[in-house]
Design a protein around this motif. Structure first.
Motif, short mmCIF file in Angstrom:
data_model
loop_
_atom_site.label_atom_id
_atom_site.label_comp_id
_atom_site.label_asym_id
_atom_site.label_seq_id
_atom_site.Cartn_x
_atom_site.Cartn_y
_atom_site.Cartn_z
N THR A 688 18.61 24.43 52.63
CA THR A 688 19.00 24.51 54.05
C THR A 688 18.96 25.98 54.49
O THR A 688 17.93 26.62 54.39
N ASP A 689 20.10 26.53 54.96
CA ASP A 689 20.10 27.91 55.42
C ASP A 689 20.66 28.87 54.36
O ASP A 689 21.08 29.98 54.67
N ARG A 690 20.63 28.44 53.09
CA ARG A 690 21.18 29.26 52.03
C ARG A 690 20.11 29.57 50.99
O ARG A 690 19.19 28.79 50.76
N ILE A 691 20.27 30.72 50.33
CA ILE A 691 19.43 31.10 49.20
C ILE A 691 20.33 31.16 47.97
O ILE A 691 21.31 31.91 47.94
N TYR A 692 20.01 30.38 46.97
CA TYR A 692 20.76 30.34 45.72
C TYR A 692 19.99 31.16 44.69
O TYR A 692 18.88 30.82 44.29
N ARG A 693 20.60 32.26 44.25
CA ARG A 693 19.94 33.17 43.34
C ARG A 693 19.96 32.64 41.91
O ARG A 693 20.71 31.73 41.56
N THR A 694 19.14 33.24 41.06
CA THR A 694 18.95 32.79 39.68
C THR A 694 20.27 32.71 38.91
O THR A 694 21.13 33.59 39.01
N VAL A 695 20.42 31.63 38.13
CA VAL A 695 21.57 31.47 37.25
C VAL A 695 21.08 30.91 35.93
O VAL A 695 20.12 30.12 35.88
N TYR A 696 21.71 31.33 34.83
CA TYR A 696 21.33 30.82 33.51
C TYR A 696 22.53 30.93 32.57
O TYR A 696 23.49 31.68 32.84
N GLU A 697 22.46 30.19 31.46
CA GLU A 697 23.61 30.09 30.55
C GLU A 697 23.13 29.68 29.17
O GLU A 697 22.13 28.97 29.03
N MET A 698 23.87 30.12 28.13
CA MET A 698 23.63 29.69 26.76
C MET A 698 24.97 29.46 26.08
O MET A 698 25.86 30.32 26.11
N SER A 699 25.16 28.27 25.49
CA SER A 699 26.42 27.92 24.84
C SER A 699 26.14 27.05 23.64
O SER A 699 25.02 26.57 23.44
N ARG A 710 37.78 13.35 7.67
CA ARG A 710 38.97 13.11 8.48
C ARG A 710 39.46 14.39 9.16
O ARG A 710 40.03 14.34 10.25
N LEU A 711 39.26 15.51 8.53
CA LEU A 711 39.68 16.79 9.08
C LEU A 711 38.43 17.55 9.53
O LEU A 711 37.45 17.63 8.80
N ALA A 712 38.47 18.09 10.76
CA ALA A 712 37.30 18.79 11.31
C ALA A 712 37.74 20.12 11.91
O ALA A 712 38.72 20.19 12.66
N LEU A 713 36.99 21.17 11.59
CA LEU A 713 37.19 22.49 12.16
C LEU A 713 35.97 22.81 13.02
O LEU A 713 34.83 22.65 12.57
N ARG A 714 36.22 23.30 14.24
CA ARG A 714 35.10 23.48 15.17
C ARG A 714 35.23 24.78 15.93
O ARG A 714 36.34 25.17 16.35
N LEU A 715 34.09 25.46 16.09
CA LEU A 715 34.00 26.67 16.90
C LEU A 715 33.09 26.39 18.10
O LEU A 715 31.93 26.02 17.93
N ASN A 716 33.63 26.55 19.32
CA ASN A 716 32.85 26.46 20.55
C ASN A 716 32.63 27.86 21.11
O ASN A 716 33.50 28.73 20.97
N PHE A 717 31.51 28.06 21.77
CA PHE A 717 31.26 29.39 22.32
C PHE A 717 30.31 29.30 23.51
O PHE A 717 29.49 28.38 23.62
N LYS A 718 30.45 30.27 24.40
CA LYS A 718 29.48 30.51 25.47
C LYS A 718 29.01 31.95 25.29
O LYS A 718 29.77 32.89 25.49
N LEU A 719 27.75 32.09 24.92
CA LEU A 719 27.23 33.41 24.59
C LEU A 719 27.05 34.28 25.83
O LEU A 719 27.38 35.46 25.82
N PHE A 720 26.53 33.69 26.90
CA PHE A 720 26.36 34.45 28.13
C PHE A 720 26.14 33.49 29.29
O PHE A 720 25.75 32.34 29.11
N ARG A 721 26.39 34.00 30.49
CA ARG A 721 26.12 33.26 31.73
C ARG A 721 25.93 34.25 32.86
O ARG A 721 26.75 35.15 33.04
N HIS A 722 24.86 34.08 33.59
CA HIS A 722 24.61 34.88 34.78
C HIS A 722 25.11 34.10 35.98
O HIS A 722 24.62 33.01 36.28
N GLY A 723 26.14 34.64 36.68
CA GLY A 723 26.80 33.90 37.74
C GLY A 723 25.95 33.72 38.98
O GLY A 723 24.96 34.41 39.22
N ARG A 724 26.39 32.80 39.80
CA ARG A 724 25.67 32.42 41.00
C ARG A 724 25.89 33.43 42.13
O ARG A 724 26.99 33.94 42.33
N VAL A 725 24.83 33.71 42.89
CA VAL A 725 24.89 34.47 44.14
C VAL A 725 24.29 33.59 45.23
O VAL A 725 23.17 33.10 45.10
N ILE A 726 25.03 33.38 46.33
CA ILE A 726 24.58 32.55 47.44
C ILE A 726 24.48 33.42 48.69
O ILE A 726 25.45 34.10 49.07
#
Length: 778
Positions: A688-699, A710-726
């Motif tokens: 429409t009347d907006r421009i959505y700039r590049t965004v990307y992410e790795m997790s 029965r027992l589980a150990l887990r590591l979650n992570f987000k390595l990087f993310r380029h935020g949105r510009v509108i």
């Protein structure tokens, strides 16, 4: 005329379907409680030499169909399923076979059922015993299914937000319930690309139906999980705890899920306002911080009154409370270039809120015959309460304090009742029909920045009737057609003393889907789906109450909004279970968009207001590939292309293009250790009347299980993310919103599961079961 045409098509398809099924042997498999059993192996052998004739796997209603080839040879059926005694019976038309659990609790067994079964409306994924569920939660596993993605916590199918999610027939009020449910408790997931006529016409997007594993009589299962997240820039950001219990005791089945979360709301924003008519500019830099505390609990009970009658109820409660603060510095431009390092003034905005939700459901199900026909009646009551308060204090300059405040309360009550009759025939034909009624009331208590109190009120009601016909044409075509007639009535008044303004609309909404199994052996199929829908208007979008985000911007409603209508057409081609190509076309009449403008009375303040556009068109293409580069590595890649056009009083755009790329890796290094790595990239696009700039992410994530898994150990992570510009530009204003949050994080969680009584310990495997494998074991 439209209804007559639909009826004529139904009659024609029914006749063809019945004729096409005449040379097939049909039957059904149930358990001791007369409940249908899915994914059961049924193999036909000819007597007296026991030669293999044909094989099949039962569907969700327990039904199977075997070709007879027109011969009169006597046959026997061998029926088998993990955890149940194998039955060998004489083949008879319309036979109903009852499987009984093995007398003792089973040891480790292997499930080898086909993972994906295509249907006219979409597909069903069998996850029982799948390795990909190990160490994961339900919201993660859904994003691994064909055509499904998850972006910023929102599930999408073919690039469109999911309309409704059910768990064991209960419609979820919030998808956060999926995060607490371990994925290895899922039996199957059904994904319908379009809602179909059985859903309310306001349902947009795909429908996902999750069926959980059932415990045997006397069996139980429990699961507990706790963890915490840390963001390198901001520190400790979240802690949480989940608990799940599922058990069956004689006729009673119990399921309970509990969740507690403590989450720091963190956002760094940079907004630039360029007022084009006056030539002035300002920039705001905001730091949004605040802890939110939430918990919820769902208790579901199912009682088998008789082998054919079941009564179920579900109770749900959730609460969230937060006290966020937004510290905003307003800067002025330098004479030559750039922005001043010293704030022109600074404001502190406090926005505490409280959300509470209550839900109660009641459902009665009766099985009518051995073909799986059912009668259902149910009711759903939902109550939501929201309290918001906003107070903005200008802290700089200190000699000129200024305070802006408002508050709002919103109470929503929804009551829904529905009844349905689903009739299945031995020929493979199925007819579904039903009645539904939904009533919603919303009461507001609003106090604006000038301390003026108003009491707006809104209500809506939607009575409806629908019919759907599903069946087969020959051996390769499945079809479904439906028609829904529904009233959409919305009434609104801006204050207690005002009159109600009513929008009332009766209309018919049709749906159609078709599956062509081009080559079943090589898993080549094509589907086509069409549906009509009408959008709900958010009742909060009707009130003219102003909700300030900061002292430079606010949002307000529009009581003149009308309900948009949409037409959605999807097509899919699946090749060899590794490649999928999808297309979607959506035409929206009077869609709602949000216009950003300058307040004529306050030239330095902007506002956002919902408006009805004239139309919008969207065409999308999606290509997905799934491969196993190595035995321990699964790879999924997806590319989406969208072409968009729309017309309103603020814009007239055509040919706006959007691309989206994603890559998902799943690793299983050992039977007890695995990992995942996902990423997406979305380049700049216009909308429409907006421009959505590049965004990307790795997790991604890494997990390891102990104590026989029965027992589980887990590591979650987000390595990087380029935020949105509108970037928004109108004749009066250019407004740039930039998300500068550094939301990389690392999270550690520990979970433990337990079970007892009569149960089946399912060994996880990726083998594909087929009747040919059983034949080889003769």
């Amino acid at each position: 005329m439209k209804a007559k045409q639909v009826c004529a098509v139904l009659i024609l398809l029914i006749g063809v379907a019945v004729a096409g099924r005449a040379q097939e042997l049909t039957g059904r498999v149930v358990d001791e409680a007369n409940r249908p059993m899915e994914y059961v192996n049924v193999v036909a052998y000819a007597l007296p030499d026991s030669a293999f004739v044909a094989g099949a796997i039962t569907d969700a209603s327990g039904a199977f169909s075997l070709p007879t080839n027109g011969t009169a040879t006597k046959r026997v059926l061998k029926v088998s399923f993990v955890g149940y005694e194998t039955q060998v019976v004489e083949a008879q038309p319309g036979i109903v076979i009852t499987l009984r659990p093995e007398a003792a609790a089973l040891g480790e067994v292997t499930v080898t059922a086909d993972r994906i079964r295509r249907s006219a409306g979409g597909y069903t994924a069998n996850l029982l015993g799948s390795t990909v569920t190990q160490g994961r939660q339900t919201d993660e596993i859904l994003a691994m299914l064909p055509g499904v993605t998850r972006r910023e916590g929102v599930l999408q199918v073919l690039g469109q937000a999911v309309g409704t999610i059910y768990v064991d027939g209960i419609r979820l009020t919030d998808t956060k319930e999926l995060a607490a449910l371990p994925a290895d408790r899922i039996r199957r997931v059904q994904v319908d690309y379009t809602p179909g006529s059985s859903e309310f016409a306001s349902t947009r997007g795909a429908v996902i139906r999750i069926t959980l594993r059932k415990e045997l009589d006397g069996g139980y299962y429990g699961y507990a999980m706790a963890g915490a997240d840390v963001m390198p820039k901001y520190g400790f950001s979240r802690d949480f705890a989940y608990a799940v219990y599922n058990g069956r005791f004689n006729r009673l089945s119990l399921y309970n899920v509990f969740s507690y979360t403590n989450h720091n709301l963190i956002s760094d924003d940079e907004n630039t306002y360029s007022f084009l008519r006056t030539g002035s500019e300002i920039r705001t830099e905001g730091q949004y911080r605040g802890w939110t505390h939430g918990l919820y609990d769902r208790l579901s009970l199912t009682y088998d009154l008789t082998p054919r009658n079941t009564l179920g109820t579900s109770l749900y409660f959730s609460t969230d409370h937060a006290t966020p603060r937004n510290d905003v510095a307003t800067l002025k431009p330098r004479i030559h270039s750039g922005w001043s390092d010293t704030a022109l003034y600074r404001t502190l905005t406090e926005t505490p809120y409280t959300y509470r939700t209550y839900q109660a459901t009641l459902r009665f199900d009766r099985e009518l015959d051995d073909q799986g026909s059912t009668f259902n009646i149910g009711a759903d009551y939902l109550r939501q309460f929201t309290r918001n308060r906003m107070q903005t204090v200008r802290t700089l300059p200190a000699l000129a304090p200024d305070t802006l405040s408002n508050r709002s309360e919103e109470t929503t009550n929804m009551l829904e009742a529905r009844t349905s009759l689903n009739k299945n025939f031995a020929s493979g034909l199925a007819i579904h029909g039903g009645l539904a009624y939904r009533r919603i009331t919303v009461d507001y208590d609003l106090t604006n920045e000038r301390h003026l109190r108003t009491l707006p009120y809104a209500e809506g009601q939607m009575p409806a009737a629908y019919v759907e016909v599903q069946g087969l044409i020959g051996k390769r075509l499945q079809y479904g057609v439906g028609l829904r007639v529904q009233e959409n009535r919305i009434a609104y008044r801006p204050d207690a003393a005002a009159n109600l303004t009513v929008h009332d609309d009766w209309d018919a909404y049709s749906s159609f889907n078709l599956l062509w199994m081009i080559n079943e052996a090589r898993k080549i199929s094509a589907t086509l789906n069409y549906t009509e829908a009408v959008d709900d208007i958010p009742y909060s979008a009707l009130t003219t109450y102003r909700e300030y985000g900061d002292e430079h911007s606010y949002t307000t409603g529009n009581p003149d909004l009308v309900s948009p209508k949409s037409h959605t057409l999807t097509a899919a081609l699946d090749l060899f279970d590794h490649l999928a190509f999808n297309a979607i076309y959506i035409y929206n009449e009077r869609p709602i968009y949000y216009a950003t403008r300058v307040d004529p009375a306050l030239p330095s303040v902007t506002y956002t207001k919902p408006m009805n556009a004239k139309y919008e068109r969207l065409f999308g293409l999606n290509a997905e590939a799934r491969f196993d580069p190595l035995p321990w590595w699964k790879l999924r890649g997806m590319v989406m292309y969208t072409l968009f056009g729309s017309k309103s009083e603020d814009f007239d755009v055509h040919g706006q293009q959007k691309y989206y790329f994603s890559l998902s890796n799943t690793f299983r290094f050992t039977p007890h250790m695995g990992a995942s790595l996902e990423g997406y990239y979305e380049p700049t696009y216009h909308f429409t009347d907006r421009i959505y700039r590049t965004v990307y992410e790795m997790s991604g994530s890494v997990y390891h299980t102990f104590l026989r898994d029965r027992l589980a150990l887990r590591l979650n992570f987000k390595l990087f993310r380029h935020g949105r510009v509108i970037d928004t530009e109108t004749p009066d204003l250019r407004f740039v919103e930039a998300n500068r949050t550094r939301d990389q994080y690392f999270g550690l969680s520990l979970s433990y599961s337990f079970s007892g009584g009569r149960s089946v310990n399912v060994k996880q495997t990726e083998e594909i079961q087929s009747y040919e494998k059983i034949r080889d074991k003769r």
